[in-house]
Design an enzyme around this catalytic site. Sequence first.
Site, short mmCIF file in Angstrom:
data_model
loop_
_atom_site.label_atom_id
_atom_site.label_comp_id
_atom_site.label_asym_id
_atom_site.label_seq_id
_atom_site.Cartn_x
_atom_site.Cartn_y
_atom_site.Cartn_z
N LYS A 112 -52.99 35.54 14.26
CA LYS A 112 -52.85 35.58 12.80
C LYS A 112 -53.85 36.54 12.17
CE LYS A 112 -50.28 31.36 12.25
NZ LYS A 112 -50.08 31.07 13.70
C1 LIG Z 1 -48.80 30.94 14.33
C2 LIG Z 1 -48.77 31.02 15.82
C3 LIG Z 1 -47.55 31.19 16.53
C4 LIG Z 1 -46.20 31.22 15.84
O1 LIG Z 1 -45.98 32.39 15.09
P1 LIG Z 1 -44.85 32.42 13.96
O2 LIG Z 1 -45.01 33.72 13.27
O3 LIG Z 1 -45.13 31.25 13.05
O4 LIG Z 1 -43.53 32.28 14.65
C5 LIG Z 1 -47.61 31.29 17.91
N1 LIG Z 1 -48.78 31.22 18.59
C6 LIG Z 1 -49.96 31.05 17.94
C7 LIG Z 1 -51.22 30.95 18.74
C8 LIG Z 1 -50.01 30.95 16.55
O5 LIG Z 1 -51.19 30.77 15.92
#
Ligand SMILES: *Cc1c(COP(=O)(O)O)cnc(C)c1O
Length: 497
Positions: A112
């Site tokens: 993120k």
């Molecule tokens: C948020 C997240 C995801 C999922 O991503 P999306 O964009 O919500 O599909 C997968 N793995 C990790 C470690 C995350 O923090």
Amino acid sequence: MNYISTRGGVKGKKTSAYVIKQGLADDGGLYVPEQIPALSEVEMCALSKMNYIQKASYILGLFLTDYTEEELNSAAAAAYGSRKFPSLPVGLSQVNGDFILELWHGPTSAFKDMALQIMPHLLSLALKKTGEDKNALILVATSGDTGKAALEGYADADRVSIQVFYPIEGVSGIQKKQMACQRGKNVMVTAIKGNFDDAQSGVKEIFADRDTEALLSEKGLFLSSANSINWGRLAPQIVYYISAYCELMRLKRIKYGDLVNVTVPTGNFGNILACYIAKKMGVPIGKIICASNSNNVLTDFLNTGVYDKRRTFYTTISPSMDILISSNLERLLFMTAGAKRCSSYMKNLSEKGFFEVDNDVIEVIRADICGFYCGEENTKSTIASYFNKYNYLPDTHTAVALFCAGEYKKKSGDDSVMLIASTASPYKFAPAVLTSLGAAGQENDFEAIRKLNEISGIKIPTRLAALESKKPRFNTVIEKSDMKREVLRFASEQSKS
Ligand SMILES: *Cc1c(COP(=O)(O)O)cnc(C)c1O
């Protein structure tokens, strides 16, 4: 480039600065670009000679046409420079013939950061560009990764404050400590007595409350959100898929035009939608594999055309994918079915808990995307086998993707180059990774990190290692009924400074 709502109910042309400031569209839909810009072979070849900062500002420039080149350059440099990403912003490892795109080399060790490091700069600029006289107060309800990544991105951002609520029992020990030790003059972290749903519905109520809006307005503030329905979070994610293709060209693993398949561990459908948009821009991406954990609502949707959230919710060892309503799917539905049908699907979802798309829609989606899922035992055994066979240690979310990539290959016989998105450092989920290796004892989170380091020899991310001895700065715990009061208290404090 103008932006429109997925539900077709917003009149007039909206700029990217406007939609980044706004978040959700007024008709309840999500903002999408009016058309998808194309990337030619010549541009891809030029991009493959650029560094990540240059690639990011070029690609964002195709979508955020109301930002100047200078503004995007400086935002990308501040977000992806060596101060935030001491190694390269993204890593590419070759394992068992596949390429793993590591997106977690940023300050919070989860993917993120890739979006949340640049989005605050885009928002600060958006306030200026739209002539907004109020400052933004970002409210976040988090079950872990998003809260810390948003705090880290927005800390000391210009004209923006951020307040994060998390459920006291609902986040891991590492995540709690990461948030409690957050630096920055404009940040507030509050635990609430309750679960994630309590935190989320509390925040939603505050967003919908007109009295709060008026009180905040008197203090010169308006509420804004940092979640992945905001276009400002989605656009930066397109960059790394294009960048990865260019990097494979530069390394001469492929030549332009060779199809590369991509597997994405999916929760809210943001990351995978960014990959889909890269494909629609003309990047030679073959199949996109949507990898889910036991909460396999998307796998079922892709197989049957029916999206049904009325099912058991599982708490898994890949918690960031424990989601039954994948918000960004709405953007895919708009792109494949149009605003009218997209609105009716969303109406069915909220009123009846499910929707079924028309045959032509699911056919078009299936031409690009297919779905697989990975249960808990397969997640654990994938971690163990990648470590034991290839000396590569994936986190729990990445393991779901690795397993699903294998399932796709087995089922399809397709042996094109495979790129797999890796979304977190294994240290961020150390206890579950240790358990998967059969090495867990009675460790607390930090002991688990050290033990994982002894076993794997992989360097512990500096900030995670430093966390154990840090003194928490925030230790407020409140009743969920006091969230509104807490927002107004923090708002008063921020409006004075
Ligand atoms: C948020 C997240 C995801 C999922 O991503 P999306 O964009 O919500 O599909 C997968 N793995 C990790 C470690 C995350 O923090």
